[in-house]
Enzyme design. Structure first.
Site, PDB file in Angstrom:
ATOM      1  N   GLU A  94     -22.933  19.484  27.751  1.00  9.74           N
ATOM      2  CA  GLU A  94     -22.753  20.748  27.037  1.00  9.74           C
ATOM      3  C   GLU A  94     -21.617  20.603  26.022  1.00  9.74           C
ATOM      4  O   GLU A  94     -20.505  20.203  26.395  1.00  9.74           O
ATOM      5  CB  GLU A  94     -22.419  21.860  28.039  1.00  9.74           C
ATOM      6  CG  GLU A  94     -23.581  22.143  28.980  1.00  9.74           C
ATOM      7  CD  GLU A  94     -23.142  22.755  30.302  1.00  9.74           C
ATOM      8  OE1 GLU A  94     -21.977  23.158  30.431  1.00  9.74           O
ATOM      9  OE2 GLU A  94     -23.981  22.803  31.226  1.00  9.74           O
ATOM     10  N   GLU A 143     -26.878  22.336  34.053  1.00 13.90           N
ATOM     11  CA  GLU A 143     -26.282  21.157  34.702  1.00 13.90           C
ATOM     12  C   GLU A 143     -27.301  20.345  35.483  1.00 13.90           C
ATOM     13  O   GLU A 143     -27.284  19.116  35.479  1.00 13.90           O
ATOM     14  CB  GLU A 143     -25.120  21.562  35.619  1.00 13.90           C
ATOM     15  CG  GLU A 143     -23.826  21.873  34.892  1.00 13.90           C
ATOM     16  CD  GLU A 143     -23.796  23.254  34.267  1.00 13.90           C
ATOM     17  OE1 GLU A 143     -24.720  24.050  34.528  1.00 13.90           O
ATOM     18  OE2 GLU A 143     -22.844  23.550  33.505  1.00 13.90           O
ATOM     19  N   PHE A 147     -16.938  20.877  33.735  1.00 13.64           N
ATOM     20  CA  PHE A 147     -15.918  21.004  34.782  1.00 13.64           C
ATOM     21  C   PHE A 147     -16.543  20.514  36.088  1.00 13.64           C
ATOM     22  O   PHE A 147     -17.683  20.888  36.390  1.00 13.64           O
ATOM     23  CB  PHE A 147     -15.446  22.452  34.939  1.00 13.64           C
ATOM     24  CG  PHE A 147     -14.627  22.936  33.774  1.00 13.64           C
ATOM     25  CD1 PHE A 147     -13.252  22.744  33.748  1.00 13.64           C
ATOM     26  CD2 PHE A 147     -15.234  23.542  32.692  1.00 13.64           C
ATOM     27  CE1 PHE A 147     -12.497  23.170  32.662  1.00 13.64           C
ATOM     28  CE2 PHE A 147     -14.483  23.966  31.610  1.00 13.64           C
ATOM     29  CZ  PHE A 147     -13.105  23.785  31.585  1.00 13.64           C
ATOM     30  N   ASP A 194     -16.306  21.378  38.959  1.00 13.06           N
ATOM     31  CA  ASP A 194     -16.771  22.480  39.816  1.00 13.06           C
ATOM     32  C   ASP A 194     -18.266  22.751  39.608  1.00 13.06           C
ATOM     33  O   ASP A 194     -18.960  23.209  40.502  1.00 13.06           O
ATOM     34  CB  ASP A 194     -15.997  23.760  39.484  1.00 13.06           C
ATOM     35  CG  ASP A 194     -14.504  23.535  39.412  1.00 13.06           C
ATOM     36  OD1 ASP A 194     -13.793  24.002  40.308  1.00 13.06           O
ATOM     37  OD2 ASP A 194     -14.045  22.860  38.467  1.00 13.06           O
ATOM     38  N   HIS A 249     -12.816  26.501  38.227  1.00 11.26           N
ATOM     39  CA  HIS A 249     -12.599  25.456  37.220  1.00 11.26           C
ATOM     40  C   HIS A 249     -11.450  24.517  37.596  1.00 11.26           C
ATOM     41  O   HIS A 249     -10.885  23.875  36.709  1.00 11.26           O
ATOM     42  CB  HIS A 249     -12.302  26.080  35.840  1.00 11.26           C
ATOM     43  CG  HIS A 249     -13.473  26.757  35.215  1.00 11.26           C
ATOM     44  ND1 HIS A 249     -13.887  28.008  35.584  1.00 11.26           N
ATOM     45  CD2 HIS A 249     -14.341  26.346  34.262  1.00 11.26           C
ATOM     46  CE1 HIS A 249     -14.949  28.351  34.866  1.00 11.26           C
ATOM     47  NE2 HIS A 249     -15.248  27.362  34.064  1.00 11.26           N
TER      48      HIS A 249
END
Lengths: 319, 325
Positions: free
Chosen positions: B29, B61, B84, B86, B130
């Site tokens: 992204e 993702e 990130f 996460d 994050h």
């Protein structure tokens, strides 16, 4: 569209190979020779055969937990598929994958994933790889109508459509995701209607008519190879057996089962070939006998093959 | 040699590998020419290599990793960025069930040369979604390798090796490391996976630390020496494969170990390293294994709260003193 005789006979043989193969798997399971579970493809053969008849050896497919038919249709050897299902060392995956995770990279069969819907982005990735390597291969991605409710369906098709990747998204709508009828989990009747959301053609075909599947896939392959992007093909079909080996499929109305059994793809194609005089009764019978013998050979090969040595479990985690 | 940042080092690694091998490409992204990566690691690459090899993606993702996996098994070497760490949760099936397992499930017929780069970690007050350190999740998945570079030199050398590796490699980049600088050779070099680096030699206690905690541990060691305690600081650099030998050898020398990681303590990286020491060097220990880790909470937002849960020099010094005295 007129298909040459040789191609039609080849398709007929493949349909029979898958049907006989699956019947044998069912028998072997009853004899406790198949570890784990099985998801039989019987009834849906026209989808795999009609699509794969359009593919070259170097084209790719991705498959699902109900994947024996895809493997055979793409050109895998019956004996090594059977050996894998029996957990033998001679299987394509050396006994590591089994019925739900067969692959045969030598014929472009990139593998079955047993996580519903997981194959869609992987197929799109093979399509991206084709784009980046600048070849004219295509990818056919098989999945069921149940998978069309996964996020990966949306994410994978969106990317493939956005980048105009050479992918056929082939939905085998057999009406039931395990025991859940489609109408209980989707507000629409046709998965193909979702194509419009991604800006790609969505086509509904009779998945029990191998010629109809062939023709739809032919158009989609041409579209893909010429850089125009993916097509969503929904094949309406029906599995003859339950979801897995011990499923008696009592959730399906008797009348519905009977109705679909009348539309058996192999009976229909045979009648058509006879009617078109592509084959005589004798020739059709002879093909079936040959196929039955080949499947018997595959069973013999698989049963007589050794199991892997236990410590082979430690191999192939890393390269 | 010239001084460059961790961010520059990563970019150099990507660029050099993209020049070296045309099957290497980047996707993720906002990695392309418009945003250049959330932490600017991919800056300039789209201009040099074109938009197809530095592919911006939708916010998907799962498909980023799925697409990368599909490309990897058909002849490419993708480097996927998850903005990130996460957000790897959204791609977990594709990482843990697909990329990690395809080679094994298919009896070695294929390979998955895929790198998943993930900025991660706490310290900039962006809270629970994050800031996590999730390395331990991935060391628990056979088939994945896990790289945890703490310096610009290691980041460049490990990323180059990871890209050339034929297995999926999870590549963790702590977001506080991007701007740190170090002298890095201009010449070609790589750092092997599975070889720890002794960042500081010492005699009294072994500190095993990863990522940003390497720097906090080195600062703690600097303070400790003033107090007469000589600490050896070991950075494993990769968690899979883990260089057990270097850790065990150090523990045999010092007889004491403190493990410092930013991830949650329970079931964390420090637990695995503790187990290695227990299995292979327990007879050499003069004190119990001590762990300095995140106290099993989500990462909180407010600065004093975040500071409270993340290990720092004082906590490390405190732990070392407990095992030394």
């Amino acid at each position: 569209m007129t298909l040459e005789k040789r191609k039609k006979i080849e398709m007929y043989r493949k349909l029979l190979e898958i049907r006989h193969f699956e019947e044998k798997v069912y028998d072997l399971y009853g004899q406790n020779l198949v570890p784990g579970t099985i998801h039989l493809y019987a009834g849906q053969e026209a989808v795999a055969v009609g699509v794969c008849a359009n593919l070259r050896r170097d084209d790719y497919i991705t498959s699902t937990h109900r994947g024996h038919g895809h493997c055979i249709a793409k050109g895998a050897q019956l004996n090594r598929v059977m050996a894998e299902i029996l957990g033998k060392k001679t299987g394509y995956c050396k006994g590591k994958g089994g019925s739900m995770h067969i692959a045969n990279f030598s014929v472009g069969m990139l593998g079955a994933t047993a996580v519903v819907g997981a194959g869609l982005p992987i197929a799109a990735g093979a399509g991206l790889s084709i784009r980046l390597r600048k070849t004219d291969q295509v990818v056919a991605c098989f999945f069921g109508e149940g998978a069309s409710n996964q996020g990966t369906f949306h994410e994978g098709i969106n990317m493939a459509a956005l980048w105009k990747l050479p992918v056929l998204f082939v939905c085998e709508n057999n009406l039931y995701a395990m025991g859940t009828r489609q109408s209980r989990v989707m507000a629409i009747e046709n998965v193909a209607d979702r194509g419009v959301a991604y800006g790609i053609p969505g086509v509904v075909v009779d998945g029990n008519d191998v010629m109809a599947v062939y023709e739809a896939a032919c158009e989609a392959v041409e579209r893909a190879r010429s850089g125009k992007g993916p097509t969503l093909i929904e094949c309406k079909t029906y599995r003859h057996k339950g979801h897995s080996r011990f499923d008696p499929a009592t959730y399906r109305p008797k009348e519905e089962v009977e109705e679909w059994m009348k539309r058996d793809p192999i009976t229909r194609f045979r009648a058509r070939l006879l009617e078109m005089k592509t084959l005589t009764e004798e020739e059709a019978d002879k093909i079936e006998q040959d196929v039955a013998a080949a499947v018997e050979d595959a069973v013999k090969f698989a049963v007589e093959s050794p199991f892997p040595a236990p410590e082979e479990a430690l191999e192939h985690v890393y390269i | 040699m010239r001084e460059i940042t961790y961010r520059d080092a990563l970019r150099e690694a990507l660029r050099e590998e993209m020049l070296r091998d045309e099957t290497v490409f980047v996707l993720g992204e906002d990695v392309g020419r418009y945003w250049k990566g959330a932490f600017k690691v991919t800056k300039g690459l789209a201009e040099e290599f074109g938009d197809e090899r530095v592919q911006d993606t939708p916010i998907s993702e799962s498909a980023i990793i799925g697409v990368a996996t599909g490309a990897a098994i058909t002849g490419m070497r993708p480097v996927a960025e998850i903005m990130f760490g996460d957000l790897s949760t959204l791609a977990m099936d594709q990482i843990a069930n697909q990329a990690a397992k395809l080679r094994y499930m298919f009896g070695g017929q294929t390979k998955v040369p895929l790198v998943i780069r993930m900025p991660f970690g706490a310290g900039v007050n962006i809270a629970a979604h994050h800031s996590q350190s999730l390395e331990a999740w991935f060391i628990h998945v056979p088939g994945l390798k896990v790289a945890v570079p703490s310096t610009p030199y290691d980041a460049k050398g490990l990323l180059k090796t990871a890209i050339r590796d034929d297995n999926p490699v999870m590549f963790f980049e702590h977001k506080l490391l991007y701007s740190i600088k170090e002298l890095v050779p201009k010449e070609e070099y790589t750092v092997p996976l599975g070889v720890a680096d002794v960042k500081r030699e010492g005699e009294d206690v072994t500190i095993v630390a990863t990522l940003y905690m390497v720097h906090k541990s080195l600062a703690a060691a600097e303070e400790l020496i003033k107090q007469g305690i000589s600490a050896e600081v070991i950075d494993p650099r990769t968690l899979v494969p883990l260089d057990k030998e270097t850790i065990v050898k150090s523990v045999k020398k010092t007889g004491r170990i403190v493990i410092v990681t930013e991830d949650c303590k329970t079931g964390g990286v420090s637990a695995e390293i503790s187990a290695v020491v227990a299995e292979e060097a327990i007879d050499y220990l003069d004190a119990p294994v001590k762990r300095v880790a995140e106290p099993d909470t989500p990462i909180p937002f407010s600065p004093p709260l975040e500071k409270f849960v993340i290990p720092d020099e004082n906590k490390i010094i405190g732990a070392v003193k407990e095992v030394v005295h």
